[in-house]
Design a protein around this motif. Structure first.
Motif, PDB file in Angstrom:
ATOM      1  N   ASN A  94      63.555  75.992  54.467  1.00 53.77           N
ATOM      2  CA  ASN A  94      64.340  75.370  53.417  1.00 53.77           C
ATOM      3  C   ASN A  94      63.645  74.096  52.950  1.00 53.77           C
ATOM      4  O   ASN A  94      63.654  73.094  53.639  1.00 53.77           O
ATOM      5  N   GLN A  95      63.024  74.143  51.774  1.00 52.53           N
ATOM      6  CA  GLN A  95      62.290  72.996  51.266  1.00 52.53           C
ATOM      7  C   GLN A  95      63.161  72.188  50.309  1.00 52.53           C
ATOM      8  O   GLN A  95      63.808  72.734  49.426  1.00 52.53           O
ATOM      9  N   ILE A  96      63.154  70.889  50.516  1.00 50.77           N
ATOM     10  CA  ILE A  96      63.925  69.979  49.673  1.00 50.77           C
ATOM     11  C   ILE A  96      63.009  69.425  48.586  1.00 50.77           C
ATOM     12  O   ILE A  96      61.900  68.972  48.866  1.00 50.77           O
ATOM     13  N   GLU A  97      63.477  69.446  47.336  1.00 49.50           N
ATOM     14  CA  GLU A  97      62.702  68.887  46.243  1.00 49.50           C
ATOM     15  C   GLU A  97      63.052  67.409  46.094  1.00 49.50           C
ATOM     16  O   GLU A  97      64.203  67.048  45.858  1.00 49.50           O
ATOM     17  N   ILE A  98      62.047  66.586  46.241  1.00 47.77           N
ATOM     18  CA  ILE A  98      62.237  65.142  46.116  1.00 47.77           C
ATOM     19  C   ILE A  98      62.092  64.760  44.648  1.00 47.77           C
ATOM     20  O   ILE A  98      61.113  65.128  44.002  1.00 47.77           O
ATOM     21  N   PRO A  99      63.062  64.028  44.101  1.00 49.60           N
ATOM     22  CA  PRO A  99      62.979  63.622  42.693  1.00 49.60           C
ATOM     23  C   PRO A  99      61.735  62.764  42.451  1.00 49.60           C
ATOM     24  O   PRO A  99      61.374  61.920  43.268  1.00 49.60           O
ATOM     25  N   LYS A 100      61.096  63.000  41.330  1.00 53.40           N
ATOM     26  CA  LYS A 100      59.884  62.260  40.981  1.00 53.40           C
ATOM     27  C   LYS A 100      60.263  60.939  40.299  1.00 53.40           C
ATOM     28  O   LYS A 100      61.061  60.927  39.376  1.00 53.40           O
ATOM     29  N   LEU A 101      59.690  59.856  40.801  1.00 57.63           N
ATOM     30  CA  LEU A 101      59.927  58.541  40.212  1.00 57.63           C
ATOM     31  C   LEU A 101      58.724  58.158  39.347  1.00 57.63           C
ATOM     32  O   LEU A 101      57.582  58.216  39.804  1.00 57.63           O
ATOM     33  N   ASP A 102      58.978  57.798  38.102  1.00 57.87           N
ATOM     34  CA  ASP A 102      57.944  57.442  37.142  1.00 57.87           C
ATOM     35  C   ASP A 102      57.165  56.220  37.645  1.00 57.87           C
ATOM     36  O   ASP A 102      57.730  55.140  37.826  1.00 57.87           O
ATOM     37  N   LYS A 103      55.866  56.388  37.861  1.00 59.76           N
ATOM     38  CA  LYS A 103      55.037  55.308  38.401  1.00 59.76           C
ATOM     39  C   LYS A 103      54.926  54.123  37.445  1.00 59.76           C
ATOM     40  O   LYS A 103      54.743  52.997  37.880  1.00 59.76           O
ATOM     41  N   THR A 104      55.034  54.382  36.168  1.00 56.59           N
ATOM     42  CA  THR A 104      54.976  53.286  35.201  1.00 56.59           C
ATOM     43  C   THR A 104      56.178  52.369  35.376  1.00 56.59           C
ATOM     44  O   THR A 104      56.053  51.152  35.348  1.00 56.59           O
ATOM     45  N   ILE A 105      57.339  52.951  35.588  1.00 52.42           N
ATOM     46  CA  ILE A 105      58.575  52.174  35.720  1.00 52.42           C
ATOM     47  C   ILE A 105      58.747  51.624  37.131  1.00 52.42           C
ATOM     48  O   ILE A 105      59.365  50.584  37.322  1.00 52.42           O
ATOM     49  N   HIS A 106      58.191  52.285  38.123  1.00 51.39           N
ATOM     50  CA  HIS A 106      58.468  51.968  39.530  1.00 51.39           C
ATOM     51  C   HIS A 106      57.998  50.576  39.964  1.00 51.39           C
ATOM     52  O   HIS A 106      58.481  50.046  40.954  1.00 51.39           O
ATOM     53  N   SER A 107      57.114  49.958  39.220  1.00 50.98           N
ATOM     54  CA  SER A 107      56.697  48.589  39.523  1.00 50.98           C
ATOM     55  C   SER A 107      57.895  47.656  39.385  1.00 50.98           C
ATOM     56  O   SER A 107      58.634  47.736  38.402  1.00 50.98           O
ATOM     57  N   PRO A 108      58.111  46.768  40.350  1.00 54.46           N
ATOM     58  CA  PRO A 108      59.279  45.872  40.260  1.00 54.46           C
ATOM     59  C   PRO A 108      59.360  45.071  38.960  1.00 54.46           C
ATOM     60  O   PRO A 108      60.447  44.928  38.395  1.00 54.46           O
ATOM     61  N   VAL A 109      58.234  44.569  38.470  1.00 52.07           N
ATOM     62  CA  VAL A 109      58.266  43.770  37.240  1.00 52.07           C
ATOM     63  C   VAL A 109      58.607  44.648  36.041  1.00 52.07           C
ATOM     64  O   VAL A 109      59.451  44.294  35.215  1.00 52.07           O
ATOM     65  N   ARG A 110      57.967  45.825  35.942  1.00 53.18           N
ATOM     66  CA  ARG A 110      58.246  46.708  34.808  1.00 53.18           C
ATOM     67  C   ARG A 110      59.675  47.240  34.866  1.00 53.18           C
ATOM     68  O   ARG A 110      60.339  47.372  33.833  1.00 53.18           O
ATOM     69  N   LEU A 111      60.174  47.513  36.051  1.00 49.83           N
ATOM     70  CA  LEU A 111      61.569  47.924  36.207  1.00 49.83           C
ATOM     71  C   LEU A 111      62.493  46.808  35.738  1.00 49.83           C
ATOM     72  O   LEU A 111      63.476  47.045  35.031  1.00 49.83           O
TER      73      LEU A 111
END
Length: 100
Positions: free
Chosen positions: A1-18
């Motif tokens: 049973n494989q769980i799909e991990i949601p993909k987080l946008d690397k552009t947004i994931h930076s604390p400052v850009r977020l």
């Protein structure tokens, strides 16, 4: 049973850009000094992050002058709004998974 991990946008994931997108999604526009103060960044650091968001068409940057001083104003684009909302949904899904 494989769980799909949601993909987080690397552009947004930076604390400052977020932080930038979090501010811009709630206002019509924000100037450079406001973003600098609220994200607690230096001129150069903020400029670098704004450029990355602008390159991905997540924000629009308008430069003008107020008197003799440069004035930079930023606003989120439709693409940026959509990407931010998707990021938040994926992050919420990820957090729900970690509680199981």
């Amino acid at each position: 049973n494989q769980i799909e991990i949601p993909k987080l946008d690397k552009t947004i994931h930076s604390p400052v850009r977020l932080g930038i997108l979090s501010i811009l999604i709630s206002v019509q526009e924000a100037d450079f000094n406001h973003l600098k103060k609220t994200t607690n960044t230096s001129d150069g650091n903020l400029s670098t992050h704004l450029t990355k968001l602008e390159e991905k068409a997540m924000i629009e940057v308008k430069k003008s002058f107020k008197g003799k001083k440069p004035h930079t104003v930023c606003k989120i684009t439709k693409k940026g709004r959509s990407a931010f909302l998707t990021y938040v949904q994926n992050l919420e899904s990820f957090l729900k998974m970690s509680k199981k």
